[in-house]
Design a protein around this motif. Structure first.
Motif, PDB file in Angstrom:
ATOM      1  N   ARG B 119       0.821  -1.217   0.000  1.00 48.54           N
ATOM      2  CA  ARG B 119       0.000   0.000   0.000  1.00 48.54           C
ATOM      3  C   ARG B 119       0.851   1.263   0.000  1.00 48.54           C
ATOM      4  N   ILE B 120       2.084   1.129   0.471  1.00 45.52           N
ATOM      5  CA  ILE B 120       2.927   2.304   0.646  1.00 45.52           C
ATOM      6  C   ILE B 120       3.670   2.669  -0.636  1.00 45.52           C
ATOM      7  N   VAL B 121       4.136   1.655  -1.342  1.00 43.94           N
ATOM      8  CA  VAL B 121       4.936   1.887  -2.544  1.00 43.94           C
ATOM      9  C   VAL B 121       4.095   2.568  -3.625  1.00 43.94           C
ATOM     10  N   PRO B 122       4.628   3.633  -4.257  1.00 44.92           N
ATOM     11  CA  PRO B 122       3.882   4.263  -5.355  1.00 44.92           C
ATOM     12  C   PRO B 122       3.721   3.286  -6.518  1.00 44.92           C
ATOM     13  N   ALA B 123       2.502   3.214  -7.037  1.00 45.50           N
ATOM     14  CA  ALA B 123       2.202   2.226  -8.074  1.00 45.50           C
ATOM     15  C   ALA B 123       3.066   2.394  -9.322  1.00 45.50           C
ATOM     16  N   ILE B 124       3.483   3.642  -9.608  1.00 43.89           N
ATOM     17  CA  ILE B 124       4.262   3.859 -10.827  1.00 43.89           C
ATOM     18  C   ILE B 124       5.597   3.126 -10.769  1.00 43.89           C
ATOM     19  N   SER B 125       6.176   3.027  -9.568  1.00 45.43           N
ATOM     20  CA  SER B 125       7.477   2.371  -9.485  1.00 45.43           C
ATOM     21  C   SER B 125       7.349   0.881  -9.789  1.00 45.43           C
ATOM     22  N   LEU B 126       6.114   0.351  -9.760  1.00 44.36           N
ATOM     23  CA  LEU B 126       5.918  -1.051 -10.111  1.00 44.36           C
ATOM     24  C   LEU B 126       5.559  -1.194 -11.583  1.00 44.36           C
ATOM     25  N   LEU B 127       5.000  -0.130 -12.154  1.00 44.27           N
ATOM     26  CA  LEU B 127       4.450  -0.252 -13.510  1.00 44.27           C
ATOM     27  C   LEU B 127       5.514  -0.477 -14.576  1.00 44.27           C
ATOM     28  N   VAL B 128       6.632   0.235 -14.482  1.00 45.03           N
ATOM     29  CA  VAL B 128       7.681   0.053 -15.497  1.00 45.03           C
ATOM     30  C   VAL B 128       8.238  -1.370 -15.462  1.00 45.03           C
ATOM     31  N   PRO B 129       8.632  -1.853 -14.266  1.00 47.01           N
ATOM     32  CA  PRO B 129       9.102  -3.250 -14.222  1.00 47.01           C
ATOM     33  C   PRO B 129       8.038  -4.244 -14.702  1.00 47.01           C
ATOM     34  N   TRP B 130       6.793  -4.027 -14.271  1.00 50.77           N
ATOM     35  CA  TRP B 130       5.735  -4.931 -14.737  1.00 50.77           C
ATOM     36  C   TRP B 130       5.632  -4.870 -16.249  1.00 50.77           C
ATOM     37  N   TYR B 131       5.604  -3.657 -16.757  1.00 54.89           N
ATOM     38  CA  TYR B 131       5.480  -3.481 -18.203  1.00 54.89           C
ATOM     39  C   TYR B 131       6.614  -4.204 -18.913  1.00 54.89           C
ATOM     40  N   TYR B 132       7.829  -4.008 -18.399  1.00 58.38           N
ATOM     41  CA  TYR B 132       9.014  -4.633 -18.990  1.00 58.38           C
ATOM     42  C   TYR B 132       8.873  -6.153 -18.963  1.00 58.38           C
ATOM     43  N   LEU B 133       8.545  -6.661 -17.768  1.00 65.01           N
ATOM     44  CA  LEU B 133       8.444  -8.108 -17.581  1.00 65.01           C
ATOM     45  C   LEU B 133       7.360  -8.707 -18.470  1.00 65.01           C
ATOM     46  N   PHE B 134       6.182  -8.067 -18.464  1.00 68.86           N
ATOM     47  CA  PHE B 134       5.060  -8.631 -19.206  1.00 68.86           C
ATOM     48  C   PHE B 134       5.242  -8.433 -20.711  1.00 68.86           C
ATOM     49  N   ALA B 135       5.986  -7.385 -21.104  1.00 71.84           N
ATOM     50  CA  ALA B 135       6.276  -7.198 -22.533  1.00 71.84           C
ATOM     51  C   ALA B 135       7.186  -8.325 -23.018  1.00 71.84           C
ATOM     52  N   GLN B 136       8.111  -8.743 -22.160  1.00 71.60           N
ATOM     53  CA  GLN B 136       9.017  -9.842 -22.518  1.00 71.60           C
ATOM     54  C   GLN B 136       8.251 -11.115 -22.855  1.00 71.60           C
ATOM     55  N   ILE B 137       7.200 -11.382 -22.089  1.00 75.78           N
ATOM     56  CA  ILE B 137       6.440 -12.606 -22.355  1.00 75.78           C
ATOM     57  C   ILE B 137       5.187 -12.315 -23.183  1.00 75.78           C
ATOM     58  N   GLY B 138       5.149 -11.141 -23.788  1.00 78.10           N
ATOM     59  CA  GLY B 138       4.091 -10.812 -24.741  1.00 78.10           C
ATOM     60  C   GLY B 138       2.699 -10.728 -24.139  1.00 78.10           C
ATOM     61  N   LEU B 139       2.602 -10.267 -22.904  1.00 76.87           N
ATOM     62  CA  LEU B 139       1.294 -10.253 -22.237  1.00 76.87           C
ATOM     63  C   LEU B 139       0.699  -8.859 -22.083  1.00 76.87           C
ATOM     64  N   VAL B 140       1.456  -7.814 -22.438  1.00 80.18           N
ATOM     65  CA  VAL B 140       0.926  -6.463 -22.236  1.00 80.18           C
ATOM     66  C   VAL B 140      -0.344  -6.292 -23.064  1.00 80.18           C
ATOM     67  N   GLY B 141      -1.372  -5.743 -22.436  1.00 80.01           N
ATOM     68  CA  GLY B 141      -2.637  -5.564 -23.125  1.00 80.01           C
ATOM     69  C   GLY B 141      -3.585  -6.728 -22.907  1.00 80.01           C
ATOM     70  N   SER B 142      -3.110  -7.794 -22.276  1.00 86.60           N
ATOM     71  CA  SER B 142      -3.985  -8.954 -22.062  1.00 86.60           C
ATOM     72  C   SER B 142      -4.781  -8.793 -20.765  1.00 86.60           C
ATOM     73  N   TYR B 143      -5.859  -9.560 -20.665  1.00 87.96           N
ATOM     74  CA  TYR B 143      -6.627  -9.582 -19.421  1.00 87.96           C
ATOM     75  C   TYR B 143      -5.763 -10.075 -18.270  1.00 87.96           C
ATOM     76  N   THR B 144      -4.859 -11.040 -18.572  1.00 93.83           N
ATOM     77  CA  THR B 144      -4.019 -11.616 -17.523  1.00 93.83           C
ATOM     78  C   THR B 144      -3.266 -10.524 -16.764  1.00 93.83           C
ATOM     79  N   VAL B 145      -2.654  -9.615 -17.501  1.00 90.75           N
ATOM     80  CA  VAL B 145      -1.868  -8.562 -16.874  1.00 90.75           C
ATOM     81  C   VAL B 145      -2.759  -7.648 -16.036  1.00 90.75           C
ATOM     82  N   LEU B 146      -3.928  -7.304 -16.579  1.00 89.59           N
ATOM     83  CA  LEU B 146      -4.835  -6.432 -15.836  1.00 89.59           C
ATOM     84  C   LEU B 146      -5.300  -7.120 -14.555  1.00 89.59           C
ATOM     85  N   VAL B 147      -5.640  -8.402 -14.667  1.00 86.34           N
ATOM     86  CA  VAL B 147      -6.094  -9.149 -13.490  1.00 86.34           C
ATOM     87  C   VAL B 147      -4.986  -9.188 -12.446  1.00 86.34           C
TER      88      VAL B 147
END
Lengths: 315, 280
Positions: B119-147
């Motif tokens: 709850r404390i960590v700003p969400a943006i600091s997670l978004l870039v790594p998530w984006y990077y990670l999920f882009a690697q496995i081709g999941l960006v834009g999928s329901y899986t990532v949103l869920v």
């Protein structure tokens, strides 16, 4: 919790497999509680630990453009750049402070006042409590757009009402100098009810006797509030304060919905969160953005620690 | 409670009663008026919306809703919001409720508070790594990532609320079940879980609402087909900034389900919202 007979460890889903010595309840529970916690801890850990390390690593590089392109390590250069930036970083920190302190102080004072108003039972209390939930459950983006309509400088109802009581027309969110304060008030509108609900719940758990004693001793209403109720309420008050402060520091949706991506033409509502967002997703300055985020996270942790310490001293 | 009632109804000749009623009324009006204005604007023509002299008395039109719904995009993104909200809430409950039981029953508050870091960590600091990670496995834009990203909000929320609920359940019932031959897990499954069902429902509704309202994660992690409602609403404002009626109709459509939840579940939602905070 003291029943430890091994005979009972033969339930349908016992942890000890056949053949091994049956485990006592305590042993079984020790393993079970970690088994029950593991998925949640694992999920949050994976979703948070890797990203934080990634961000920490990025903050030491000149990453720009594509996150996965080659990057050079700069040491603490990004931190030096951010801390030396009096044009964007420090004003953003200042706005974050103004927004957070302004909103949280107003919300606490008003929330406490509303909670005290509603403390004694009255007809319609249920309806009022339902009304209190409306702003905090409503979608922030929809709320932002709604206020854009209400505060529209030419066509909005707000200026119409001001004119009705003889006050001059305001620019509200169209103005560089007013925007931040208007947004503080919008935050107050949205989150004061949450504060009131939490404090009302806190009030309802307080014992009556100390107040009766104070009443018998002839304490005035204000004295009873200040010296009896407030100290007893301090734990709830500080918990609510910490929750609210953390969220206010990170406010994004309503700033973005009302003033757009950059925090306005003159960055007038660019808080640290909006600044970091812009650096990341509009300018793709990942290295610098990561450094700003690390600093921002440290600010939040600092605020939480200070408030917790303060709450410990009071209660 | 006898003493409490005596204190509360003690006759005191002060003008506070009417004053208090007036103050509470003002508070309610300030809270409700903007939302009423939004719903009213949704039923106005665009000329009426931008005329502040048109108050709450006008002949309502359904044109805004018709236009907005005819577009199809709003309905599709509402569907996306519903899918992401239901799936992320359900999965989050499956992992957070047992964890809350463990924390509540075995007083593992230190461990439980680890999750609050989320709850404390700003969400943006997670978004870039998530984006990077999920882009690697081709999941960006999928329901899986949103869920997954919405679960990240829901898990700490449900955990926090449910710890309080499990602490409130008498441990004796589970102990009795164990002496009757159930394992500790069996006691959780057959005794504690059913008893905590109302709390779970409350936590789930709050988690669903927070997913429904979430803007930032979907703004970055969704694509054209998986856009959720807040993102669609925001893109709407940039394309059609003059169509206030349409915007208000869309805003009303996405706010009404949440308001209904508030009206029907008031008692439970308040209990859920305050469960964590007052015990913390």
């Amino acid at each position: 919790m003291s029943t430890t007979s091994p005979d009972l460890a033969t339930g349908p889903l016992t942890v000890s497999p056949g053949g091994k010595r049956p485990k006592t309840f305590e042993q079984q529970n020790r393993r079970l509680r970690w088994l029950m916690l593991a998925p949640a801890l694992g999920f949050v850990g994976v979703m948070i630990v890797f990203p934080l390390l990634f961000t920490l690593n990025l903050s030491l590089t000149d990453a720009f453009g594509a996150v996965n392109s080659g990057r050079r390590y700069l040491g603490l250069q990004n931190f030096a750049d951010a801390l030396g930036d009096t044009r964007r970083f420090w004003p953003a920190l200042g706005r974050t402070a103004v927004f957070t302190i302004g909103a949280v102080v107003l919300e606490t004072v008003l929330g406490l006042a509303i909670a005290m108003l509603m403390r004694k039972a009255f007809t319609g209390a249920r309806l009022v409590r339902t009304i209190l939930m409306v702003p905090l459950l409503a979608t922030p983006v929809a709320i932002g757009i709604l206020w854009l309509l209400i505060l529209d400088p030419t066509n909005g109802i707000a200026n119409h009402l001001l004119a009705g009581v003889g006050l001059p027309r305001q620019e509200f969110l169209g103005s560089v100098s007013q925007s931040l304060y208007v947004l503080v008030l919008l935050d107050v509108w949205q989150w004061t009810p949450m504060m009131a609900i939490l404090l009302l719940a806190g009030l309802s758990t307080l014992p009556e006797e100390p107040e009766e004693a104070a009443l018998v001793d002839g304490a005035s209403a204000w004295q009873r509030f200040r010296f009896v109720v407030l100290p007893m309420l301090s734990t709830t008050l500080f918990t609510a304060l910490i929750l609210r402060a953390v969220d206010a520091l990170k406010t994004f949706d309503i700033l973005y919905a009302t003033k757009g991506a950059g925090g306005g033409s003159d960055f007038e509502v660019e808080t640290l969160n909006v600044y970091a967002y812009g650096l990341t997703f509009d300018y793709q300055e990942y290295g610098l953005a990561a450094a700003v985020l690390v600093l921002f996270t440290l600010v939040i942790i600092g605020v939480v620690l200070v408030l917790r310490r303060r709450s410990g001293r009071v209660s | 409670m006898a003493t409490a009632t005596a204190l509360r109804t003690a006759p005191r000749r002060t003008p506070w009663g009417p004053l208090r009623a007036a103050a509470i009324t003002v508070v309610c009006l300030v809270i409700v008026a903007p939302v009423v204005w939004m719903v009213a604007a949704a039923f106005k023509t665009n000329v009426q919306v931008t005329d502040p002299t048109v108050g709450l008395v006008f002949s309502p039109t359904l044109d805004n809703f018709r236009n907005v719904l005819a577009d199809g995009e709003i309905l599709r993104s509402m569907g996306n919001s519903a899918i992401v909200g239901v799936v992320s809430t359900a999965l989050a409950a499956v992992i957070a409720v047992p964890a809350a039981w463990a924390v509540g029953r075995f007083a593992m508050h230190r461990t439980g508070s680890l999750v609050l870091v989320a709850r404390i960590v700003p969400a943006i600091s997670l978004l870039v790594p998530w984006y990077y990670l999920f882009a690697q496995i081709g999941l960006v834009g999928s329901y899986t990532v949103l869920v997954l990203s919405h679960m990240f909000v829901a898990v700490p929320l449900i955990l926090w609320i449910m710890i309080g609920f499990f602490e409130g359940l008498p441990v004796e019932l589970e102990e009795a079940a164990r002496t009757d031959g159930l394992s500790a897990f069996g006691a959780f499954l057959r005794i504690a879980l059913p008893l905590a069902a109302p709390g779970t429902a409350t936590a789930a509704v709050l988690a669903f609402i927070s997913s429904w309202n979430n803007f930032m994660f979907a703004l970055i992690l969704s694509d054209e087909d998986t856009k959720t409602m807040p993102v669609t609403l925001f893109t709407f404002i940039s394309y059609a900034s003059t169509d206030w009626g349409g915007l208000m109709a869309a805003a009303t459509l996405m706010t009404v389900p949440v308001l209904l939840a508030a009206v029907f579940g008031q008692k439970y939602l308040v209990a859920g919202l305050t469960a964590g905070a007052t015990k913390g």
